[in-house]
Design a protein around this motif. Sequence first.
Motif, PDB file in Angstrom:
ATOM      1  N   UNK A 272       0.831  -1.203   0.000  1.00 14.80           N
ATOM      2  CA  UNK A 272       0.000   0.000   0.000  1.00 14.80           C
ATOM      3  C   UNK A 272       0.868   1.256   0.000  1.00 14.80           C
TER       4      UNK A 272
ATOM      5  N   UNK B 261       2.535   1.752  -3.269  1.00  8.02           N
ATOM      6  CA  UNK B 261       1.562   2.219  -4.265  1.00  8.02           C
ATOM      7  C   UNK B 261       1.294   3.710  -4.134  1.00  8.02           C
ATOM      8  N   UNK B 262       1.133   4.158  -2.890  1.00 10.03           N
ATOM      9  CA  UNK B 262       0.847   5.575  -2.659  1.00 10.03           C
ATOM     10  C   UNK B 262       2.071   6.411  -3.055  1.00 10.03           C
TER      11      UNK B 262
ATOM     12  N   UNK C 286       4.188   5.677  -5.321  1.00  7.95           N
ATOM     13  CA  UNK C 286       4.230   5.692  -6.781  1.00  7.95           C
ATOM     14  C   UNK C 286       3.269   6.741  -7.344  1.00  7.95           C
ATOM     15  N   UNK C 287       2.076   6.812  -6.785  1.00  4.97           N
ATOM     16  CA  UNK C 287       1.115   7.840  -7.213  1.00  4.97           C
ATOM     17  C   UNK C 287       1.717   9.233  -7.013  1.00  4.97           C
TER      18      UNK C 287
ATOM     19  N   UNK D 125      -6.734  14.462 -12.473  1.00  6.99           N
ATOM     20  CA  UNK D 125      -6.195  13.100 -12.476  1.00  6.99           C
ATOM     21  C   UNK D 125      -5.705  12.734 -11.066  1.00  6.99           C
ATOM     22  N   UNK D 126      -4.900  13.620 -10.489  1.00  8.75           N
ATOM     23  CA  UNK D 126      -4.285  13.333  -9.192  1.00  8.75           C
ATOM     24  C   UNK D 126      -5.337  13.259  -8.078  1.00  8.75           C
TER      25      UNK D 126
ATOM     26  N   UNK E 212      -8.297  12.104  -7.908  1.00 15.43           N
ATOM     27  CA  UNK E 212      -8.944  10.794  -7.740  1.00 15.43           C
ATOM     28  C   UNK E 212      -8.078   9.866  -6.901  1.00 15.43           C
ATOM     29  N   UNK E 213      -6.790   9.922  -7.145  1.00 11.23           N
ATOM     30  CA  UNK E 213      -5.872   9.029  -6.434  1.00 11.23           C
ATOM     31  C   UNK E 213      -5.686   9.478  -4.986  1.00 11.23           C
TER      32      UNK E 213
ATOM     33  N   UNK F 237      -7.859  10.787  -3.135  1.00  9.53           N
ATOM     34  CA  UNK F 237      -8.999  10.338  -2.342  1.00  9.53           C
ATOM     35  C   UNK F 237      -8.757   8.936  -1.773  1.00  9.53           C
ATOM     36  N   UNK F 238      -8.119   8.089  -2.569  1.00  6.51           N
ATOM     37  CA  UNK F 238      -7.778   6.747  -2.077  1.00  6.51           C
ATOM     38  C   UNK F 238      -6.751   6.828  -0.951  1.00  6.51           C
ATOM     39  N   UNK F 239      -5.779   7.717  -1.128  1.00  8.80           N
ATOM     40  CA  UNK F 239      -4.734   7.843  -0.108  1.00  8.80           C
ATOM     41  C   UNK F 239      -5.347   8.276   1.225  1.00  8.80           C
ATOM     42  N   UNK F 240      -6.254   9.247   1.151  1.00  7.27           N
ATOM     43  CA  UNK F 240      -6.866   9.791   2.364  1.00  7.27           C
ATOM     44  C   UNK F 240      -7.727   8.762   3.076  1.00  7.27           C
ATOM     45  N   UNK F 241      -8.375   7.931   2.299  1.00 13.39           N
ATOM     46  CA  UNK F 241      -9.194   6.901   2.925  1.00 13.39           C
ATOM     47  C   UNK F 241      -8.288   5.934   3.702  1.00 13.39           C
ATOM     48  N   UNK F 242      -7.126   5.661   3.117  1.00 14.45           N
ATOM     49  CA  UNK F 242      -6.188   4.718   3.733  1.00 14.45           C
ATOM     50  C   UNK F 242      -5.560   5.310   5.005  1.00 14.45           C
TER      51      UNK F 242
END
Lengths: 162, 258
Positions: free
Chosen positions: B45, B48-49, B51-52, B134-135, B137-138, B140-145
Amino acid sequence: MVSPVDAPCDETRVREILGTVADPEIPALSVVELGLVRAVRWTGEFFEIDITPTYSGCPAVAMIEEEIAAAMSAAGVPAVVRRVLAPAWTTDWLSAEARRKLTGAGIAPPGRVIPGWERDPVACPHCGSSETELVSAFGSTACKALHRCRGCGSPFDHFKPL
Amino acid sequence: MSRELPAARATIVELLLRLADDRLVLGHRLSEWCGRAPLPEEDIAVANIALDCLGHASMLLEEAGRVEGQGRDADRLAFWREPYEFRNCLLVEQPNGDFAHTMVRQFLVDVHADLLYGGLEASSFPPLAAIAAKAHKEILYHGRHSGAWVLRLGDGTPESRARTQAAVDALWAYTDELFAVDEAAEAAAAAGVAPVPSRLRQEWRMRVEAHLREATLRVPEARPRVPFRGRAGRHTESLGHLLTVMQSVPRAHPGAAW
């Protein structure tokens, strides 16, 4: 100065060739089925192919560009790949066929893109059970999350809605 | 810089560098967890973050180099600038500490980035609007994590709560800089390129404080502020160490390609 010439083939043929280029991380799908190809146009000299990256840091993007260039070159069609950012890629562009293929490959297809934190329940691609749980929001690649099915016990990847 | 850029272009370059450097330095910090995270899933995880974040930095730096027009590409800007040329805020360069410390830093940044990139989607500078959409959207995933980890660790064992609280207390003073307004920020806002940093503060505080309370953590009281100078290129000692590692390969083998 190169004078404009007629295209060696039509756009349909270009899309056919692009349909043979698989995503290196999800070989079940072609770059067309993934919605990466945004436009194809003849410039009078070569085909310009616009593609959009899935994730900003996806290491597969450079490879995809090379593979597209190689496929076009092998087919004898002059082409240049261009990366475009807007509009941002979304999993909503995955075709129904692409979603079916993903399930067949053991990957749960993405659900609707819902603003905020809510997500649709994810069905197991192996047994169809909706009794599944998220193991990790980040999986083997940037585009996938790791889930587990409480029905059949299998772990599986979920293509994240984005 | 050898030549002076016109004001509008200089404003955009400065803003892009600030945004890019925040992402680049944060991405590098996260990558330091590679192979060391507390769980295998977490290792993946965090990588991945990271890398984003590097992907965002790369797009922003590429654009900064293009607007600047002096032949510097993303690699040149990432690997051949000195610490005083970096424009990141001090929060992202803070050393990782324990895992709670990293997740708290990430959470504080993620909530801010969610608001900031949401605003940047309406930028009057179209390439930045595209990158932001673009960024975002990604992010939002990071913040949820990171938000989930803050909850889990804060509302966890006495040990995990104590460590998470210590992280909040240690990092809190660095958050003011996220909202600091200087001449460059004002110029960018006036041109409609980016939101005024201070306008994001209220919403950020509301969301962060509600989350900390839910995680049974204490919101630190206002305290003497650390001088906020990252945007002006004056950094803590940590950035120098970070850049030495990050830049070592390209500098040892200038011009190498593979």
